[in-house]
Design a protein around this motif. Structure first.
Motif, PDB file in Angstrom:
ATOM      1  N   HIS A 134       0.821  -1.264   0.077  1.00 57.69           N
ATOM      2  CA  HIS A 134       0.031  -0.149   0.147  1.00 57.69           C
ATOM      3  C   HIS A 134       0.994   1.225   0.024  1.00 57.69           C
ATOM      4  O   HIS A 134       1.631   1.560   0.854  1.00 57.69           O
ATOM      5  CB  HIS A 134      -0.891   0.111   1.405  1.00 57.69           C
ATOM      6  N   HIS A 136       1.080   5.554  -1.658  1.00 52.82           N
ATOM      7  CA  HIS A 136       0.738   6.892  -2.208  1.00 52.82           C
ATOM      8  C   HIS A 136       1.900   7.422  -2.867  1.00 52.82           C
ATOM      9  O   HIS A 136       1.832   8.297  -3.677  1.00 52.82           O
ATOM     10  CB  HIS A 136      -0.030   7.824  -1.536  1.00 52.82           C
ATOM     11  N   GLU A 238      -7.706   3.216  -2.939  1.00 47.37           N
ATOM     12  CA  GLU A 238      -8.004   2.959  -1.593  1.00 47.37           C
ATOM     13  C   GLU A 238      -9.503   3.455  -1.309  1.00 47.37           C
ATOM     14  O   GLU A 238      -9.702   4.645  -1.435  1.00 47.37           O
ATOM     15  CB  GLU A 238      -7.138   3.637  -0.595  1.00 47.37           C
ATOM     16  N   HIS A 328      -2.721  -2.423   5.503  1.00 47.44           N
ATOM     17  CA  HIS A 328      -1.727  -1.338   6.466  1.00 47.44           C
ATOM     18  C   HIS A 328      -2.393  -1.407   7.587  1.00 47.44           C
ATOM     19  O   HIS A 328      -3.336  -0.888   7.670  1.00 47.44           O
ATOM     20  CB  HIS A 328      -1.496  -0.029   5.747  1.00 47.44           C
ATOM     21  N   ASP A 393       2.128   2.655   3.213  1.00 54.65           N
ATOM     22  CA  ASP A 393       1.105   3.946   2.849  1.00 54.65           C
ATOM     23  C   ASP A 393       2.043   5.435   2.682  1.00 54.65           C
ATOM     24  O   ASP A 393       1.529   6.530   2.968  1.00 54.65           O
ATOM     25  CB  ASP A 393       0.619   4.178   4.306  1.00 54.65           C
TER      26      ASP A 393
HETATM   27 ZN   LIG Z   1      -3.217   4.975   2.174  1.00 54.27          ZN
END
Ligand SMILES: [Zn+2]
Ligand SMILES: [Zn+2]
Length: 443
Positions: A134, A136, A238, A328, A393
């Motif tokens: 996971h 970004h 997400e 996560h 994340d």
């Molecule tokens: Zn996230």
């Protein structure tokens, strides 16, 4: 260390997180002030009050313990460099700032939070097969459309030995606000709003892949062949909020955007089910959520139940024919109110599907990589070595991350290697997700 404005946005600035730095620039305050303990520092003097550069790479947010005299000229400041993960804030901060006045390099070194880990090349990284469940990628959340440029992703991945990341758009982002100390839905979305927003986000993700020359993985064979020498990404969302209850949009995202990893819920109890951070409204997974899990199984999309309630997870586990991912989180036996952490039974429900749980580097839980590696070990104690993975994340963590960027991964690998064998470490850092991806996509 002396930082230059050209360093902002580069791995050098990112690696400096938490370290003492020196930076020169021009102060900006919204109202004319002679002294301030909180202001912005810019590369060039502003031409007028109110003209703050829009580029987050040209501004540093400064916090000082004692008010600093601003004057008219260039300020030479020292302080602790921090990367901010506040979605509404500036990317870089200088904390504990002081005007530099003859502080020696020696004194700065003495003040630096030296963190003594043996920097050994880790076996798991030698073949560059790590996978992040996971991410970004330091983009997509803070970036306003058409403003600024993408942060580097591929290069830190190459340096850290990361072969692929599940790069997530955030489907409910337009309506999420910080309220009551946590992220919450601020309002109901307008019809079509989250669909339109997510389409633009997928488009932006593809633009990022192009800019960074990162292949988009669509098959298990492609992930199995991926290496850090040519970092790749797996298109993820997400939240299934963009579906707006329409199952055919799942097929559309699969075809049009290469979606291969779908997290059902995020910070809004949506059409698919309930979340950990809001009161239950559906009693877990909805009938539409069941339909989505089944269609993901058929199409070959990994089902991720991060943010979902234990009830949602149990229902998803009973419906799915493929392993589940919880990308996560971390383990707790004393959950705080509205926690995103999970209890042992919640973890076991994922493992029972053959799935994998990504350990989330929240700085508040894991102040350094040794503690973060302990978080992996605690989860392994509960579910076994085959069901734990890496879920960074990056960079969606309000409050900071233990793992600042992918080039820090060898430190984590080294910390894991003090607890696990090379083969076990390789499973934790990517092997387990590759297995789940293969099972979910077939081939
Ligand atoms: Zn996230
Ligand atoms: Zn999340």
């Amino acid at each position: 260390m002396r930082l230059h404005w050209r360093d902002l946005g580069s791995p050098r600035a990112d690696r400096t997180h938490g370290k003492p730095v020196e930076l020169s620039g021009f102060a900006f305050t919204p109202l004319a002030a002679r002294t301030a303990d909180h202001f912005l520092l810019m590369a060039e003097p502003g031409c007028c009050q109110g003209c703050v550069p829009a580029n987050p790479l040209a501004v540093v947010e400064v916090f000082a313990d004692q008010p600093i005299k601003l004057g008219a000229g260039e300020l030479r400041l020292t302080g602790t460099w921090r990367l901010s993960s506040d979605p509404d804030g500036w990317r870089y901060q200088l904390r504990g700032a002081e005007v530099k006045c003859g502080l020696s390099r020696r004194a700065l070194m003495a003040a630096s939070p030296l963190f003594c880990l043996p920097v050994v090349p880790a076996m798991a990284q030698a073949d560059g097969t790590a996978v992040d469940l996971h991410s970004h990628a330091r983009n997509l959340i803070q970036m306003a459309y058409g403003r600024g440029s993408f942060a580097a992703v591929a290069e830190p991945m190459r340096q850290g030995g990361v072969s692929a990341i599940c790069l997530a758009v955030v489907a409910d982002s337009p309506i999420i606000k910080t309220m009551d100390g946590r992220l919450r839905p601020g309002r109901d979305p307008r019809p079509g709003e989250l669909y339109d927003y997510t389409q633009r986000s997928f488009q932006q993700l593809h633009a990022l892949a192009g800019t960074q020359q990162m292949p988009i993985l669509r098959t298990a064979a492609e992930l199995n062949a991926a290496r850090a020498s040519r970092p790749s990404l797996i298109v993820s969302s997400e939240g299934g909020d963009f579906l707006e209850g329409k199952i055919e949009r799942l097929d559309e995202a699969y075809q049009r955007w290469g979606l291969r990893h779908l997290q059902l819920t995020h910070y809004r109890p949506n059409e698919l089910g309930d979340i950990q951070t809001e009161p239950s409204v559906h009693g877990g997974l909805t009938q539409f959520g069941v339909e989505v899990v089944r269609r993901c199984n058929q199409l070959g999309i990994v089902v991720d139940v991060a943010h979902g309630t234990y009830e949602l997870v149990k229902k998803a586990a009973s419906v799915t024919t493929k392993p589940l991912v919880l990308s996560h989180t971390s383990l707790t036996d004393r959950p705080a109110a509205w926690t995103r952490r999970i209890l042992p039974d919640h973890a076991r429900a994922i493992a029972a599907t053959g799935g994998v749980i990504g350990i989330w580097p929240v700085l508040g839980y894991f102040p350094n990589v040794v503690a973060y590696a302990d978080g992996f070990a605690r989860m392994v104690d509960v579910v076994g070595i085959n069901h734990v993975g890496l879920g960074t994340d990056l960079l969606g963590l309000p409050g900071g991350s233990t793992l600042v960027n992918y080039n820090d991964l060898p430190q984590l690998a080294a910390a894991l290697r003090s607890k696990f064998s090379p083969e076990e470490t390789a499973k934790l850092l990517g092997g387990n997700y590759r297995r789940v991806f293969q099972a979910s996509l077939g081939g």
